[in-house]
Design an enzyme around this catalytic site. Structure first.
Site, PDB file in Angstrom:
ATOM      1  N   ASP A  73      -7.958   4.405  11.787  1.00 19.05           N
ATOM      2  CA  ASP A  73      -6.604   4.953  11.806  1.00 19.05           C
ATOM      3  C   ASP A  73      -6.477   6.291  11.072  1.00 19.05           C
ATOM      4  O   ASP A  73      -5.745   7.174  11.506  1.00 19.05           O
ATOM      5  CB  ASP A  73      -5.613   3.922  11.251  1.00 19.05           C
ATOM      6  N   SER A 120      -5.082  -8.376   7.148  1.00 22.52           N
ATOM      7  CA  SER A 120      -4.446  -7.086   7.376  1.00 22.52           C
ATOM      8  C   SER A 120      -4.009  -7.065   8.832  1.00 22.52           C
ATOM      9  O   SER A 120      -4.813  -7.320   9.739  1.00 22.52           O
ATOM     10  CB  SER A 120      -5.457  -5.967   7.096  1.00 22.52           C
ATOM     11  N   ASP A 161       0.826  -1.220   0.000  1.00 24.33           N
ATOM     12  CA  ASP A 161       0.000   0.000   0.000  1.00 24.33           C
ATOM     13  C   ASP A 161       0.854   1.261   0.000  1.00 24.33           C
ATOM     14  O   ASP A 161       0.712   2.123  -0.855  1.00 24.33           O
ATOM     15  CB  ASP A 161      -0.905   0.053   1.249  1.00 24.33           C
ATOM     16  N   ARG A 210      -1.049   5.499  16.959  1.00 26.92           N
ATOM     17  CA  ARG A 210      -1.335   6.507  15.925  1.00 26.92           C
ATOM     18  C   ARG A 210      -1.028   7.949  16.336  1.00 26.92           C
ATOM     19  O   ARG A 210      -0.438   8.688  15.562  1.00 26.92           O
ATOM     20  CB  ARG A 210      -2.779   6.389  15.430  1.00 26.92           C
TER      21      ARG A 210
HETATM   22  N1  ARG Z   1      -9.506  -2.230  14.850  1.00 30.97           N
HETATM   23  C1  ARG Z   1      -8.293  -1.868  15.468  1.00 30.97           C
HETATM   24  C2  ARG Z   1      -8.248  -0.406  15.770  1.00 30.97           C
HETATM   25  O1  ARG Z   1      -9.044   0.315  15.256  1.00 30.97           O
HETATM   26  C3  ARG Z   1      -7.106  -2.326  14.720  1.00 30.97           C
HETATM   27  C4  ARG Z   1      -6.848  -1.751  13.373  1.00 30.97           C
HETATM   28  C5  ARG Z   1      -5.649  -2.420  12.864  1.00 30.97           C
HETATM   29  N2  ARG Z   1      -5.189  -2.076  11.598  1.00 30.97           N
HETATM   30  C6  ARG Z   1      -4.855  -3.029  10.696  1.00 30.97           C
HETATM   31  N3  ARG Z   1      -4.224  -2.687   9.631  1.00 30.97           N
HETATM   32  N4  ARG Z   1      -5.179  -4.274  10.877  1.00 30.97           N
HETATM   33  O2  ARG Z   1      -7.449   0.057  16.526  1.00 30.97           O
END
Ligand code: ARG
Length: 389
Positions: free
Chosen positions: A121, A173, A13, A92
Site C-alpha cells: 500500500d 489487520s 495507527d 489506493r
Molecule cells: N495484500 C493485499 C494487497 O496488497 C491486501 C492488503 C490489505 N491491507 C491490510 N491492512 N490488511 O492489496
C-alpha cells in the site's frame, strides 16, 4: 507552518500518526475516503478533532470508486495471481488522488500515511502521489517511529491524550471497501493454519448456508453490471445488494499465498462476494460475444492489468492504453447472465445476448446443420501439412 494531509482511518495507527506529526511541528489535516467501509462520519470527525486536528475531510467516493476504478478492472478481467480481485489495491490510487487534491486546496507541501514499510500500500499511494504531483513530499511515520508493538502505540496514544477504545482489538489487520475485505496477520501468518471461522464478516460459512440454491440474473451494458434480477440498479446499490446476497450463500471466500511487490510472500484471506459473482458473470458474457482472437489476447491483457494494479502502477501510460483496448472490446458487451449460488459455489446456468456470436446452426448435431463438413477434409490437410512424415 509545515502542513501535512494525512490519510486517516481513525484507527490506532493513524491516530498515533496525528500526534507524531504534531510533535514534529506539522499542522495536520486528516483525509478519509469513504469507499464503502461503513464509516460513521460524525464519529470519525469527532475522533480527529479530539486528536487536535483542525480540519478533517471525509469524502464519499463510493461512486467514483466503482465507476472509475472497480469497473475498469472488472472489464479487464483483472485478477491478481488468479485469485485476488484487488479490492484494496484498487482503492489506493483513488485515495492518492484525494490526498493530492486536498493538499492543493490547503496549500500543504506534505502527504502522510499509516502504511508500514513492508506492504504494497505504501508503494501504491506514493507512486500515485508522485505521478500526480512530484513536488509533494511524503512522510510515513510507521516506517520511522520507534513504536514496535500495539502496546507501544497504546502507551504513546495515552501519553498524547488520544483516547483509544478499550475493546481488545482483533489480532488481524483488515481492510474493507465495496469490492471486498482483506484479512491478514495473527494465526493466518502460518499458511499451514486453516482460517479461524470468526475472521469472516461478509460471507456466511458455506456449511451453514440454506439448503436451497439462490438464482440471480445480472444484466450488463458495455461490460458493466447495470441490472440485478431484472431491475435497473445504480452501481453502489447493485454492489451492496450483491455482496449481501452472495455473501449469504457463502460465495467469495479466497485463501491464498501471494507475492508482494516488496519481495515477500504473504498469506491473505479475502472476502469478495460481489466481485466473485461479477467476474464470473462478466467472463461468461464475454465467452458468448468476443471473437476467438480477441478473447484469447484479452486474457494476456487481464494478467498484465492485474499486475499493474497490484504493483501501484495505476497512474501510468500503459494502464491508460490498456483501458482503451479493453473499452474497445466491451462495446458490444451487453446481455444477461443467470447464476446459481449454493453453499459457497457460484455457477453460470444461462447466457443471453443480442450480440452473441454463438450460432446454433453451425454448432448443432441435430437437424438444421449449416456447417459444411466436406470442407473439413481440405482444412485438415493444410493445417497438418507441416507435421506430415
Ligand atoms: N495484500 C493485499 C494487497 O496488497 C491486501 C492488503 C490489505 N491491507 C491490510 N491492512 N490488511 O492489496
Amino acid at each position: 507552518m509545515k502542513k501535512v494531509v494525512l490519510a486517516y482511518s481513525g484507527g490506532l495507527d493513524t491516530s498515533c500518526c496525528v500526534a507524531w506529526l504534531q510533535d514534529r511541528g506539522f499542522e495536520v489535516i486528516t483525509y478519509t475516503a469513504d469507499l464503502g467501509q461503513g464509516i460513521n462520519f460524525a464519529q470519525l470527525k469527532k475522533k480527529a478533532k479530539r486528536c487536535g486536528v483542525k480540519k478533517a475531510y471525509i469524502v464519499d467516493l463510493k461512486d467514483r470508486f466503482l465507476n472509475d476504478f472497480v469497473f475498469p478492472a472488472l472489464k479487464a478481467g483483472a485478477i491478481y495471481e488468479a485469485k485476488y480481485p484487488l479490492a484494496t489495491a484498487l482503492g489506493r490510487p483513488l485515495i492518492a488522488e484525494g490526498l493530492v487534491a486536498i493538499a492543493h486546496k490547503e496549500n500543504a507541501q506534505y502527504i502522510a500515511h499509516g502504511c508500514t514499510g513492508k506492504g504494497n500500500d505504501q508503494v501504491r499511494l506514493e507512486v500515485s502521489v508522485a505521478a500526480l504531483d512530484k513536488r509533494l513530499k511524503v512522510v510515513a511515520p510507521l516506517r520511522e517511529w520507534e513504536l514496535k508493538t500495539r502496546d507501544d502505540e497504546i502507551k504513546y496514544a495515552w501519553a498524547h491524550n488520544i483516547q483509544v477504545e478499550a475493546t481488545k482489538k482483533s489480532p488481524y489487520s483488515t481492510d474493507l471497501n465495496l469490492w471486498g475485505r482483506s484479512i491478514e496477520c495473527g494465526v493466518l501468518e502460518d499458511p499451514a493454519n486453516a482460517p479461524p471461522p470468526d475472521i469472516y464478516k461478509l460471507t456466511k460459512d458455506p456449511q451453514k448456508c440454506p439448503n436451497k440454491p439462490l438464482y440471480l440474473t445480472i444484466g450488463f451494458s458495455k461490460g458493466i453490471p447495470v441490472r440485478l434480477n431484472g431491475k435497473d440498479s445504480k452501481a453502489v446499490s447493485l454492489i451492496n445488494r450483491l455482496n449481501k446476497l452472495a455473501g449469504g450463500c457463502g460465495v467469495g471466500r479466497i485463501d491464498m499465498v501471494e507475492n508482494r511487490l516488496v519481495g515477500i510472500k504473504s498469506r491473505e484471506i479475502y472476502e469478495a462476494p460481489a466481485a466473485t459473482v461479477l467476474y464470473l458473470a462478466h467472463q461468461e458474457l464475454e465467452s458468448l460475444i468476443l471473437d476467438k482472437e480477441s478473447a484469447q489476447f484479452k486474457k494476456q491483457v487481464a494478467e498484465k492489468y492485474a499486475q499493474l494494479v497490484y504493483n501501484g502502477l495505476w497512474h501510468t501510460p500503459l494502464k491508460a492504453a490498456l483501458d482503451k483496448f479493453i473499452d474497445q472490446t466491451q462495446i458490444r458487451l451487453k446481455g444477461v447472465i443467470d447464476l446459481k449460488l449454493y453453499k459457497g459455489n457460484c455457477v453460470c446456468v444461462g447466457r443471453r445476448s443480442p450480440c452473441s456470436l454463438y450460432k446454433k446452426s453451425l454448432a448443432t448435431y441435430d437437424k438444421g446443420d449449416k456447417f459444411d463438413q466436406s470442407a473439413a477434409n481440405g482444412f485438415i490437410k493444410i493445417w497438418g501439412l507441416p507435421y506430415q512424415k
